[in-house]
Design an enzyme around this catalytic site. Structure first.
Site, PDB file in Angstrom:
ATOM      1  N   ARG A  69      31.457 -52.917 -14.937  1.00  0.00           N
ATOM      2  CA  ARG A  69      30.454 -51.511 -15.171  1.00  0.00           C
ATOM      3  C   ARG A  69      30.179 -51.042 -14.182  1.00  0.00           C
ATOM      4  O   ARG A  69      29.983 -49.953 -13.469  1.00  0.00           O
ATOM      5  CB  ARG A  69      29.210 -51.673 -16.435  1.00  0.00           C
ATOM      6  CG  ARG A  69      28.315 -50.218 -16.478  1.00  0.00           C
ATOM      7  CD  ARG A  69      27.143 -50.227 -17.365  1.00  0.00           C
ATOM      8  NE  ARG A  69      26.625 -51.628 -18.032  1.00  0.00           N
ATOM      9  CZ  ARG A  69      25.889 -52.376 -17.561  1.00  0.00           C
ATOM     10  NH1 ARG A  69      25.149 -51.835 -16.438  1.00  0.00           N
ATOM     11  NH2 ARG A  69      25.687 -54.015 -18.107  1.00  0.00           N
ATOM     12  N   TYR A 121      31.258 -23.108 -19.296  1.00  0.00           N
ATOM     13  CA  TYR A 121      32.074 -24.081 -20.198  1.00  0.00           C
ATOM     14  C   TYR A 121      31.643 -24.846 -20.930  1.00  0.00           C
ATOM     15  O   TYR A 121      29.835 -24.679 -21.273  1.00  0.00           O
ATOM     16  CB  TYR A 121      32.158 -25.642 -19.530  1.00  0.00           C
ATOM     17  CG  TYR A 121      33.295 -26.422 -20.483  1.00  0.00           C
ATOM     18  CD1 TYR A 121      33.913 -25.953 -21.113  1.00  0.00           C
ATOM     19  CD2 TYR A 121      32.662 -27.732 -21.162  1.00  0.00           C
ATOM     20  CE1 TYR A 121      34.895 -27.003 -22.247  1.00  0.00           C
ATOM     21  CE2 TYR A 121      33.148 -28.701 -22.116  1.00  0.00           C
ATOM     22  CZ  TYR A 121      33.980 -27.794 -22.497  1.00  0.00           C
ATOM     23  OH  TYR A 121      35.056 -28.548 -23.576  1.00  0.00           O
ATOM     24  N   ASP A 193      30.541 -26.707 -10.396  1.00  0.00           N
ATOM     25  CA  ASP A 193      31.746 -27.313 -11.804  1.00  0.00           C
ATOM     26  C   ASP A 193      32.986 -27.091 -10.836  1.00  0.00           C
ATOM     27  O   ASP A 193      33.341 -25.814 -11.364  1.00  0.00           O
ATOM     28  CB  ASP A 193      31.549 -27.378 -13.141  1.00  0.00           C
ATOM     29  CG  ASP A 193      32.726 -27.197 -14.400  1.00  0.00           C
ATOM     30  OD1 ASP A 193      33.992 -27.778 -13.753  1.00  0.00           O
ATOM     31  OD2 ASP A 193      32.403 -27.967 -15.181  1.00  0.00           O
ATOM     32  N   LYS A 218      41.746 -31.886 -16.495  1.00  0.00           N
ATOM     33  CA  LYS A 218      41.936 -30.640 -16.886  1.00  0.00           C
ATOM     34  C   LYS A 218      43.080 -30.996 -15.800  1.00  0.00           C
ATOM     35  O   LYS A 218      44.271 -31.870 -15.766  1.00  0.00           O
ATOM     36  CB  LYS A 218      41.323 -29.371 -16.347  1.00  0.00           C
ATOM     37  CG  LYS A 218      40.024 -29.421 -17.932  1.00  0.00           C
ATOM     38  CD  LYS A 218      40.369 -29.796 -18.776  1.00  0.00           C
ATOM     39  CE  LYS A 218      38.970 -29.490 -20.154  1.00  0.00           C
ATOM     40  NZ  LYS A 218      37.917 -29.267 -19.651  1.00  0.00           N
TER      41      LYS A 218
HETATM   42  C1  LIG Z   1      36.708 -29.457 -20.115  1.00  0.00           C
HETATM   43  C2  LIG Z   1      35.058 -29.063 -19.570  1.00  0.00           C
HETATM   44  C3  LIG Z   1      34.203 -29.152 -18.629  1.00  0.00           C
HETATM   45  C4  LIG Z   1      33.836 -30.625 -20.031  1.00  0.00           C
HETATM   46  O1  LIG Z   1      34.720 -32.185 -19.972  1.00  0.00           O
HETATM   47  P1  LIG Z   1      35.388 -33.108 -20.427  1.00  0.00           P
HETATM   48  O2  LIG Z   1      36.340 -33.785 -19.794  1.00  0.00           O
HETATM   49  O3  LIG Z   1      36.077 -32.437 -21.807  1.00  0.00           O
HETATM   50  O4  LIG Z   1      34.058 -33.678 -21.540  1.00  0.00           O
HETATM   51  C5  LIG Z   1      33.599 -29.016 -18.114  1.00  0.00           C
HETATM   52  N1  LIG Z   1      33.685 -28.059 -17.525  1.00  0.00           N
HETATM   53  C6  LIG Z   1      34.657 -27.452 -17.614  1.00  0.00           C
HETATM   54  C7  LIG Z   1      35.072 -26.026 -16.543  1.00  0.00           C
HETATM   55  C8  LIG Z   1      35.807 -27.852 -18.879  1.00  0.00           C
HETATM   56  O5  LIG Z   1      36.726 -26.647 -18.943  1.00  0.00           O
END
Ligand SMILES: *Cc1c(COP(=O)(O)O)cnc(C)c1O
Length: 401
Positions: A69, A121, A193, A218
């Protein structure tokens, strides 16, 4: 500035300093940045270290790993890789994008105030609004593309700003350098982000951000086969704080997923170029269709964010949205495409299509959605890397009577 000049800068030098390899251009970095051949065997891929614990020579004397961890060599290779790509000093891998955000928000304490982009998001909004405000955090949602409105949202107790420099489904673009200036002047941390542009197109730390967070699920993973989150920080002090929280909270990424993610990230450059080219061609075609009332793609001439991204990024991304005129036509299109899968998520090699108001953004209250302009006729596309002609023919067929 060419992409080569931009990426050959000081941040690439960080990557070099950390791993003793020459400063290189973006596509080379995507392949080589955080790791070289395995020193023990010469394996060109990082081994998957399926070990939860590591033997110590004497109590407290070990080879840098104690318990997985806290640190595992496979995860660490991934963490070094993303740190180098983003031009930061340390990277961290988490079980999901939201696990990464949960850990970042845990830097704060009850009574602190956070400013969140008003078009982030849906899951980020839900995490702040439904979970962290219950624990005593105060939040304001602000349009970071409107600097005056954004600056007005600060309070004396504002400690963090969380935003996306390119949002979806509305494709709003923020001037990161100005957002960073305002945030710094208020003594708060700027968290960007960077899921949509990825470090291949934009490196927020170089534009003034303190931390970058990714849903690596993504584009970074890129093959719709792993759920993961990544964080990169600009300095060692933040690095120590995040490492403390990563270990204390425990939302780490497993080693097999760490390997999968590293594997996907090596082709990020090729994929991002293909995604962006297909998005541009689809957007251009949609703009010429009489039944389309609006096309949102920052690479299209006339998009309000085009000029900012031309300065602060090296590409416009692979996401676009359009208004199909009526909710009925939107529903018909997304239900009838054969190549585009009707699915949430984005950033994989295959093209996806969705109606945000009824899918990804359904957790946002209807009044709020209406205020933001996320209507029932708005269709979102994640352009894959297929032939653009096939994708356009698929849309034309699906939209036909
Ligand atoms: C999908 C997404 C998230 C969340 O991520 P997960 O891997 O689904 O927990 C956060 N920010 C953006 C811009 C996203 O597209």
């Amino acid at each position: 500035m060419s992409s080569e000049e931009r990426r050959g800068g000081p941040a690439a030098g960080n990557a070099e300093g950390a791993h003793g390899r020459p400063a290189v251009r973006p596509r080379t970095m995507m392949v080589h940045a955080g790791h070289g051949p395995d020193p023990h065997t010469g394996a060109v891929n990082v081994p998957i270290y399926l070990s939860s614990t590591f033997a110590q020579e004497r109590p407290g004397v070990h080879k840098g790993y104690e318990y997985a961890r806290t640190g595992n060599p496979t995860r660490e290779a991934l963490e070094r890789h993303i740190a180098a790509l983003e031009g930061g000093v340390r990277g961290f891998a988490f079980a999901s994008g939201l696990a990464a955000e949960t850990t970042l928000l845990s830097l704060l304490k009850a009574g602190d105030h956070v400013i969140v982009g008003d078009d982030v998001y849906g899951g980020t909004y839900r995490l702040v609004e439904q979970v962290f405000t219950r624990l005593g955090l105060a939040a304001t949602y602000a349009d970071t593309s409107d600097i005056d409105a954004f600056a007005a949202a600060f309070r004396p107790e504002t400690r963090m700003v969380i935003m996306e420099s390119l949002t979806n489904p509305l494709m709003k673009v923020s001037d990161l350098e100005r957002v960073a200036e305002v945030t710094r002047a208020h003594g708060a941390w700027l968290v960007v982000d960077n899921t949509f542009l990825t470090p291949y197109f934009q490196r927020p730390l170089e534009l003034g951000a303190d931390m970058v967070v990714h849903s690596a699920t993504k584009y970074l993973g890129g093959h719709s086969d792993v759920v993961a989150g990544l964080v990169v920080v600009k300095d060692e002090e933040l690095g120590q704080r995040i490492h403390y929280l990563q270990n204390a909270m425990g939302a780490i990424l497993g080693v097999q997923d760490s390997y999968l993610l590293l594997r996907g990230m090596k082709t990020l450059a090729l994929r991002m170029e293909a995604h962006a080219e297909n998005a541009r061609r689809i957007a251009q075609w949609l703009a010429g269709q009489p039944w389309v009332t609006r096309v949102l793609y920052p690479g299209l001439p006339g998009h309000p964010g085009r000029e900012i991204l031309a300065r602060q990024a090296t590409g416009f991304g692979g996401m676009l949205s359009f208004d199909a005129g009526t909710p009925e036509r939107a529903e018909r299109i997304v239900s009838r495409t054969r190549l585009f899968a009707l699915a949430e998520s984005l950033g994989g090699v295959e093209s996806l299509i969705s109606i945000p108001a009824r899918m990804t953004h359904a957790s946002i209250p209807p009044e709020r959605r209406a205020r933001l302009g996320i209507t029932d006729s708005l269709v979102r596309i994640s352009a894959g890397i297929e032939d653009a002609e096939d994708l356009i023919e698929d849309l034309a067929r699906a939209a036909g009577e």
